[in-house]
Enzyme design. Sequence first.
Site, PDB file in Angstrom:
ATOM      1  CG  HIS A   1       2.936   3.113  -2.090  1.00  0.00           C
ATOM      2  ND1 HIS A   1       2.407   2.535  -1.170  1.00  0.00           N
ATOM      3  CD2 HIS A   1       2.425   3.835  -3.247  1.00  0.00           C
ATOM      4  CE1 HIS A   1       0.622   3.519  -1.148  1.00  0.00           C
ATOM      5  NE2 HIS A   1       1.086   3.874  -2.196  1.00  0.00           N
TER       6      HIS A   1
ATOM      7  CB  CYS B   1       6.387  -0.489   2.973  1.00  0.00           C
ATOM      8  SG  CYS B   1       4.842   0.128   3.214  1.00  0.00           S
TER       9      CYS B   1
END
Lengths: 704, 398
Positions: B170, B212
């Site tokens: 992440h 991301c």
Amino acid sequence: MEEQKPPAARKSRLIVRLGSFLVSHSAFVSVICCVAGCITLLLLPVLAKNTYVSENALMPGSANPMFSNQDVVEANRFVKDIYETGILKDGSGMEIARLIGKHMEDVGAEVYYHKFKYRNLQFHPLCFFSSIPRTAVPQNSSACTLNGVSPVGIIRAPRGDGKESIVLVTPYNSENIKLNEALSLGLAYSVFSLLSRVVWLAKDIVWLAADSRYGEYTSVASWLKDYHNPTFSSDSGKIGIEMCFEKTENHVEEQSSFDGAAYDDFKRAGTMSAALVVKVMDKERSERDRVDIYAEASNGQMPNLDLINIVHYLAVHRQGLHVRVGTFGFLLNSALLKHVGKTLQRLTRLAESLNLGWKLGVNSADFVEGTATLASSMYYQALGVPTGPHGAFRDFQIDAITMELSPRTSLTNDNGISSFLLRSGRLIEGVIRSVNNLLEKFHQSFFLYFLTAPNKFVSVGVYMIAFALLVAPLPIVAAALFSSTANARSLTTISNNKPTNSKPVTRSGSWNWLHSAKLVFLVHLWALIVSLLPYFVSQIPHTNSTTSMLSWSLSSLLILYLLTRLTKSYVEGYQWEVLKSVMIAAASIGLSLMSIINFSTAQVGSILLVPMCLMVRPLKQPIQVPIFPAALLKILNILLAVVAFPPASLAILKGCLRGFESINIGDFWEWSEFLWVWNSATYLFVALVHLPCWYLCVHILLHN
Amino acid sequence: MASMTQRLKPSWRNHPISSHLLIFHLVMASTLLPSLTSAIPSFSSTMHNNNWAVLVCTSRFWFNYRHMANTLSLYRTVKRLGIPDERIILMLADDMACNSRNTYPAQVFNNENHQLNLYGDNVEVDYRGYEVTVENLLRVLTGRHESAVPRSKRLLSDEGSHILLYMTGHGGDEFLKFQDSEELQSHDLADAVKQMKEKHRFKELLIMVDTCQAATLFSQLHSPGVLAIGSSKKGENSYSHHLDSDIGVSVVDRFTFYTLAFFEKLNMYSNASLGSLFHSYNPNLLMSTAFYRMDLYQRPLDEVPVTNFFGSVMKTIHTDSPFRVISSQPKVKESIFLGDDKVKEIDKRNIKEKRCSFHLWMEFLQKKLVEKDDSDIIVMYGFGSMILLLIVSTWLSA
């Protein structure tokens, strides 16, 4: 307060100047704040947001349900067994407990029987928030009949660490089992047996079939207490479970294989991540199978919103159930609300036409429904009494809800019930699988919220505004009253130097508020005694609620009379303005403290208390305003003084809801008994904040 | 060296000259070594001669199953394309295979068809669980380990290495979350790469990141020879590809899924270029825009085969017979006897020798050796010259 003099104010800092500005315009500020607070409260349904699953780990509905028609067949068979056992055999209901235990064992679970003794809840003034102290209950050989027995089964997670668990609770009445209770047992059994076969369990599953002959809450609460307070005492005062079975099974002659000792020791499964109370109900028919969610626990505590979110998500988007939360039905038909809703709708349309970027989208029907649900949510939180057995879990910081499942057909329709069981089983399995994915405990989403629909909520950050606006005028008005009397007095002492009182100290200096404070303190002392009186009143044998209420009120009045006579010399020489200012200060402290303990209580209480405190002034005192506003003020004062008297407000509320012929003198006694039995802080609020404040207001009204 | 002498034994009797020659060469080399190491050859001249891969899954917890599946899929791919296990540093922050929620115990899948178990018998995880930290990653990259760390957990690359650094987890604007507790920032990454460059730990480095806002992680890089590719630009999310409803979690991320789809068509001998890999990403399928940073990389991407990073395909030098010395050039001989790592060193030495002042003398000796079989005399000459050399060098250094 010397800063208020213009030359000093110019030099002082901005915050002080701002404060003195507010104080000097206190009447205007308080009117604005109160009106804004009430409008915000009314607008809360509009400000509600859609719920969302906040915790990533939960992943509701990501796995296909494994609950199949085979499980439904199993559930139906079990229901038939239970129901027939319950109907055929009379007795203490041990057969059903044993049948459940046997089935639990057959799917490979660890089984034991939890015995508990029904203890009537009583008012314990000194341990209000704590649970009832564990006292050694004398047990005799016939205790089985007094005891409830709940079979408990534990499935150990095959590869889990055994430190966490999920609890499934199905209450049933062992003495007189109904078909809906048998169905909920069957449903829980089929889910339980499915879970004993799956490989994905990370937390142990505990199924508590709670014997609810003394109430659902009692059995769950006593099991939880025993779960969290292990006793290491030996067999003294304990009776084995086999004694209970032997008594009932003696004439059946088939219990030789039953080894009671193995079922006696209390087995545990680590900390509980969540608990689901599952009940099948037979409610009015609707188009779809329906699930009602009850979440309010004691003192306005709520389970984490994520738990409600996953149930809602799975019920609506996976199983096609209709989800409902508590709503006040009578508000749905309220003409006033509908009118407000339509006005809001028109206003928002206008606003949207002015600025195309705004997407307010207020719908009148939604507003009415949202208000009815919000009112119910706020009421049950304010009452501080749990709405189901799940409340017992919240006392141990475990997130729990009650799901009342009701089929769209009658309970005897086989096809309808089968499809209902399939959906419900999948729902429960899905919720358990989702909670099983959870790490540690629910923490991500909200704990402080009101629901305005099953998928809409108002968070603490929004609903605080209304309360803050309502309470904000209190300190301002208190300061304004205090400073104005101080100024007036210093002016009068300068203009006419002759002492008007025998005690010069009271007239000079800023310490004369102490006289008012003494009175306020005495009234609070009286209120404290009044709040403790029910303990003694309830000791009187052979009373009903009316006589208890009468003795309570008479003894309160007597104590009030004695207190005022005894302390007459101490509480002389106060001005009503100063008294009002001290009273308001005390009320604002009380409200603020209560908002921390139970926000909804403070919110509801402030709606009555704040206008009463702000408006009160002696009836005989002339005021320099035109005759009409003066009369209006007097009427409002008298009206509020009547309405805000706790027994009177209860009577009015009951009269509005159930008709005025149902009002009884004993109502207030019953209501307060209900509150203290459930350890609700609302009782403390009414007795220690509301009552003295009301008394002081009446005192000021009658001041001459 | 021990193994070398053992290998030589059979040929000892048959070819006495060769053994003498070898000893001579080694002795010469060892005497010349001090003067040679001072001159380090220029970097660009080094050939690409080995491949390493550092594969990192940075996130814990069951719902991040897909990150472990991503990393294991890449592990499988690079292994299939020829990088041996000892040159892959695999870092997995959690063990999904043994998670009690796993419906398929001890197995990890990256597709809901469950055709391919990524967690088979021969998976070597070098850093697992709480060992996967920012500190350990930086230590692996820069090679600053505590002395107790075994060789298998070290990135033993050199200036001829091509390194693939794959990270998934992440991320956010200029950071990548590790273990739910700490972050790798773009500055840290750039600094580590710069240190690697200074220490000649790589020739070319491909950083591939699937998080991301992956592109933001590359913003601070400025070491030459670095090629970076990320799954999404700033402000974009990287999404999972599909959910496995048996296991109940998403099993692979989109970017990795389409990367793997590209590689599944290839084998070790394919000539697919990095350019074709980069062009295979379709923003509509990824639901994000793959980002490449090529300004630090010199070679045109269309000419670089993907196996330069995702595999280990080396140019082999053909020799007729590894044990005969006389028939071929001694330089090549040595390189065969010594380990791969030593090859380059000796290459360097030979390059240097041509410029050395002793070179002519040595050539003369060599010629003598080859032309006449009077080897004893030659050896005597050799020892004589060595003694002279020794005297001269001690005199010089005194």
